[in-house]
Design a protein around this motif. Structure first.
Motif, short mmCIF file in Angstrom:
data_model
loop_
_atom_site.label_atom_id
_atom_site.label_comp_id
_atom_site.label_asym_id
_atom_site.label_seq_id
_atom_site.Cartn_x
_atom_site.Cartn_y
_atom_site.Cartn_z
N LYS A 1 0.88 -1.17 0.00
CA LYS A 1 0.00 0.00 0.00
C LYS A 1 0.92 1.23 0.00
O LYS A 1 1.64 1.46 0.97
CB LYS A 1 -0.93 -0.02 1.21
CG LYS A 1 -1.90 -1.19 1.18
CD LYS A 1 -2.97 -1.09 2.24
CE LYS A 1 -2.49 -1.41 3.64
NZ LYS A 1 -2.05 -2.80 3.82
N ILE A 2 0.88 1.96 -1.10
CA ILE A 2 1.76 3.12 -1.27
C ILE A 2 0.94 4.40 -1.19
O ILE A 2 -0.02 4.57 -1.93
CB ILE A 2 2.49 3.07 -2.64
CG1 ILE A 2 3.16 1.72 -2.88
CG2 ILE A 2 3.48 4.23 -2.77
CD1 ILE A 2 4.30 1.37 -1.96
N GLY A 3 1.32 5.29 -0.28
CA GLY A 3 0.66 6.58 -0.18
C GLY A 3 1.35 7.59 -1.07
O GLY A 3 2.56 7.52 -1.28
N GLY A 63 -10.94 6.09 6.07
CA GLY A 63 -10.01 4.98 6.34
C GLY A 63 -10.68 3.63 6.18
O GLY A 63 -10.11 2.70 5.58
N ASN A 64 -11.92 3.50 6.66
CA ASN A 64 -12.69 2.25 6.51
C ASN A 64 -13.02 1.99 5.04
O ASN A 64 -12.96 0.85 4.57
CB ASN A 64 -14.00 2.31 7.31
CG ASN A 64 -13.75 2.33 8.81
OD1 ASN A 64 -12.69 1.91 9.26
ND2 ASN A 64 -14.70 2.83 9.57
N ASP A 70 -3.38 11.10 9.69
CA ASP A 70 -2.84 9.83 10.21
C ASP A 70 -3.06 8.66 9.27
O ASP A 70 -2.84 7.51 9.65
CB ASP A 70 -3.42 9.49 11.59
CG ASP A 70 -2.67 10.21 12.71
OD1 ASP A 70 -1.62 10.80 12.43
OD2 ASP A 70 -3.15 10.18 13.85
N SER A 71 -3.49 8.91 8.02
CA SER A 71 -3.71 7.77 7.12
C SER A 71 -2.39 7.17 6.64
O SER A 71 -2.36 6.08 6.10
CB SER A 71 -4.62 8.15 5.94
OG SER A 71 -4.06 9.17 5.18
N TRP A 72 -1.28 7.86 6.89
CA TRP A 72 0.03 7.30 6.56
C TRP A 72 0.26 6.00 7.33
O TRP A 72 1.01 5.13 6.88
CB TRP A 72 1.15 8.31 6.86
CG TRP A 72 1.29 8.66 8.31
CD1 TRP A 72 0.62 9.64 8.99
CD2 TRP A 72 2.15 8.04 9.27
NE1 TRP A 72 0.99 9.66 10.31
CE2 TRP A 72 1.94 8.69 10.51
CE3 TRP A 72 3.07 6.99 9.21
CZ2 TRP A 72 2.62 8.33 11.67
CZ3 TRP A 72 3.76 6.64 10.38
CH2 TRP A 72 3.52 7.31 11.59
N LYS A 73 -0.42 5.84 8.46
CA LYS A 73 -0.24 4.63 9.27
C LYS A 73 -0.77 3.38 8.57
O LYS A 73 -0.39 2.27 8.92
CB LYS A 73 -0.93 4.81 10.63
CG LYS A 73 -0.25 5.86 11.50
CD LYS A 73 -1.01 6.11 12.78
CE LYS A 73 -0.30 7.14 13.64
NZ LYS A 73 -1.08 7.52 14.82
#
Length: 199
Positions: A3-5, A92-93, A119-122
């Motif tokens: 999963k690449i941001g 996120g969900n 915080d979606s980098w997590k």
């Protein structure tokens, strides 16, 4: 699956870079577009938004009143933080469900301007920051967004994490500064991600 941001401030060219990955067959999740969809269609979030901002958050026909929300939140840091705190977990969900629907892919991309702020980098394995100098970004945005002034653009930038901070926290950087070609940078990363996902 990796999963690449992919992140960067307004005007750096994230969408152009994502289109290039998409042309290579990589599924791309656009967090901003999906956030709008989730705010409109996620029933639990609709209730939370009405509770926080009143029934006028949605029009008589049930459409999200973006102008009302923007007026309420965007010049009020506390209200904006509250809005983000409500929306980001639902996005996120939504992303998690989207990822499971692309389970056969070597890697997927998630494009998000607020990758670190939300915080979606997590949820990501690696992050790409797209970078362009401030003057280049302002020039692009004034051409692209006729309704925005330079002051409007700078106000949006002021609400986003500093570019230097994004670069420091990201594993990869794509330079979209009008002096370096983007395609070779994208192809190099694409080959790297395919190789890593095959291990």
């Amino acid at each position: 699956m990796l999963k690449i941001g992919i992140t960067g401030g307004i005007g750096v060219g994230k969408t152009v870079v994502c289109r290039m990955f998409a042309l290579l067959g990589v599924p791309v999740y656009d967090a901003d577009t999906r956030a709008k969809w989730v705010m409109q269609h996620d029933q639990a979030l609709r209730q939370e938004l009405k509770a926080a901002y009143g029934p006028q958050t949605f029009t008589a026909t049930g459409e999200l009143d973006r102008a009302y929300l923007a007026k309420l939140a965007f010049n009020n840091p506390a209200r904006l933080a509250q809005l983000n705190a409500l929306v980001h977990p639902h996005v996120g969900n939504d992303f998690a469900k989207w990822v499971s629907s692309h389970a056969g892919q070597p890697y997927v991309l998630k494009e998000a301007a607020l990758m670190y702020e939300s915080d979606s980098w997590k949820q990501m394995d690696q992050i790409i920051a797209v970078y362009a100098p401030l003057e280049v970004r302002i020039k692009r945005l004034l051409q692209r967004d006729a309704h925005r002034t330079e002051a409007d653009i700078k106000a949006i930038m002021a609400r986003q994490l500093e570019e230097e901070e994004k670069i420091a926290r990201s594993r990869h950087v794509i330079y979209n500064d009008d002096t370096r070609l983007i395609i070779p940078q994208v192809l190099k990363l694409h080959a790297q991600f395919l190789s890593e996902s095959a291990r």
